[in-house]
Design an enzyme around this catalytic site. Structure first.
Site, PDB file in Angstrom:
ATOM      1  N   CYS A 126      -4.470 -16.001  14.808  1.00 32.50           N
ATOM      2  CA  CYS A 126      -3.548 -14.859  14.746  1.00 32.50           C
ATOM      3  C   CYS A 126      -2.112 -15.327  14.485  1.00 32.50           C
ATOM      4  O   CYS A 126      -1.326 -14.627  13.848  1.00 32.50           O
ATOM      5  CB  CYS A 126      -3.621 -14.032  16.030  1.00 32.50           C
ATOM      6  SG  CYS A 126      -3.247 -14.956  17.534  1.00 32.50           S
ATOM      7  N   HIS A 150      -1.511 -13.438  22.013  1.00 34.32           N
ATOM      8  CA  HIS A 150      -1.918 -12.970  20.692  1.00 34.32           C
ATOM      9  C   HIS A 150      -0.668 -12.722  19.858  1.00 34.32           C
ATOM     10  O   HIS A 150       0.423 -12.514  20.397  1.00 34.32           O
ATOM     11  CB  HIS A 150      -2.719 -11.660  20.878  1.00 34.32           C
ATOM     12  CG  HIS A 150      -3.305 -11.113  19.617  1.00 34.32           C
ATOM     13  ND1 HIS A 150      -4.092 -11.859  18.764  1.00 34.32           N
ATOM     14  CD2 HIS A 150      -3.217  -9.867  19.066  1.00 34.32           C
ATOM     15  CE1 HIS A 150      -4.468 -11.104  17.743  1.00 34.32           C
ATOM     16  NE2 HIS A 150      -3.954  -9.895  17.893  1.00 34.32           N
TER      17      HIS A 150
END
Length: 383
Positions: free
Chosen positions: A32, A324
């Protein structure tokens, strides 16, 4: 992303920009950090256009040796040439090359998006410099000097330097006309000024930068962070400055200024701080306001430079070792939210929800981490 893609197309309707593509990127376990930065760079239009041009030229010359630049150019070309307007692409070749190139990104641990961005931009410049030097040394393929493009990566003393090469990573756009100059796409010049308080002599040392890393404070703004970045520091006691004119250690005042602002200003908010008492890094969830329009007035020697925000890489999570990354992107006056494979429209007002938390403990852990601003004077991105 079939349903999500059709939902995005439906939301944009006949306002869907002609020729534009909005594709999510597949996550290979922990990539990510890579996906969020690549989306920001893809919607940096001058950067994208040069990559596509590079890919086109490369195809006509023949198959070049694979490197991060060819893999990135291939990925951007894949996205831009899709028949569908939305969907998902797997950046497998690029990620494999990245891991092969740098062992830091081989593990499945949480990676830092800012470290990746820095590594990528420096790697691209290294590749382009080598290619430009190879062309220059080959009399048959040698181009006129103004068509070769690379900026200096080394520090310059008192603004004196060898004449640099120029690569497209460093070029500047004005309208639709490409201008080869020393005002680069991503690269700017900082000047470190030190004034001796005894003889008043000012020593200036220039250095190039791809981004500005700013210390942050609770309930602050990018403007105040930039003021702190360029504030005057007094060097005294054990930190005295050796003045060449006085030939001795003297008290001095030191200040950092932006001498030449880049076309694309990248600001990295230092959200991860080492805490001595804890013996580890901690994430600072501080609320830092970043405006949609930014004026660089207190750091630049010349006239004010105005910038427009077009991308934000957001860190989601309460700590530095897990979490994330997602990105917010402005494209053709619409704001989009990219979360790996998923892409959706968001309202411009939603950007402020990523400023940070006014209280230390908050359920909101989505904080702006890397900001991408484009100089308004030469923008062709927001029409």
């Amino acid at each position: 992303m079939g349903a999500a893609g059709s939902k995005l197309e439906k939301a944009l309707g006949d306002q869907f920009p002609e020729g534009e593509r909005y594709f999510g990127l597949e996550n290979f376990g922990n990539t990510c950090y890579c996906n969020s930065v690549l989306q920001a760079l893809y919607f940096c239009v001058p950067f994208r256009e040069h990559l596509l041009e590079y890919y086109g030229n490369g195809k006509s010359i023949g198959d070049a040796e694979e490197n991060l630049l060819t893999c990135l150019a291939d990925l951007f070309t894949q996205i831009s040439s899709q028949k569908k307007k939305t969907g998902v692409i797997a950046p497998k070749r690029f990620v494999q090359r990245l891991k092969k190139q740098n062992e830091l990104f081989r593990s499945y641990m949480h990676q830092d998006a800012h470290e990746f961005l820095n590594f990528l931009l420096n790697e691209l410049v290294d590749i382009l410099e080598k290619e430009a030097q190879a062309v220059k040394s080959d009399p048959e393929t040698s181009s006129p000097p103004e068509k070769i493009a690379n900026g200096p990566k080394h520090a310059l003393a008192n603004g004196v330097s060898k004449e640099p090469l120029v690569t497209w990573v460093h070029k500047n756009f004005q309208g639709r006309v490409l201008i080869v100059s020393y005002v680069y796409i991503h690269q700017g010049i900082l000047t470190n000024e030190t004034r001796c308080l005894q003889c008043e002599t000012v020593t200036a040392r220039d250095e190039t930068f791809f981004d500005l890393s700013l210390d942050i404070e609770q309930n602050s703004s990018i403007t105040s962070c930039l003021k702190n970045f360029s504030s005057t520091e007094t060097l005294n006691a054990e930190d005295k400055f050796f003045c060449d004119k006085c030939c001795s250690l003297q008290e001095a005042q030191k200040r950092m200024k932006i001498k030449k602002p880049p076309h694309i200003l990248v600001i990295h908010l230092k959200r991860f701080k080492y805490i001595e008492q804890l013996g580890r890094y901690k994430k600072l969830s501080y609320r830092v306001v970043f405006p949609l329009e930014l004026k660089l007035s207190n750091t630049v020697e010349d006239a004010d430079i105005e910038y427009s925000l077009f991308a934000v890489v957001v860190h989601v999570g309460s700590g530095p070792n897990h979490g994330h990354y997602v990105s917010l992107v402005k494209s053709h006056n619409h704001w989009l939210f990219f979360d790996d494979e998923n892409v959706e429209m968001i309202d411009e007002s939603a950007v402020q929800t990523f400023f940070g938390s006014a209280q230390e403990y908050s359920s909101n852990t989505d904080h702006g981490y890397i900001l991408f601003y484009e100089s308004i004077g030469a923008s062709n991105n927001k029409s």
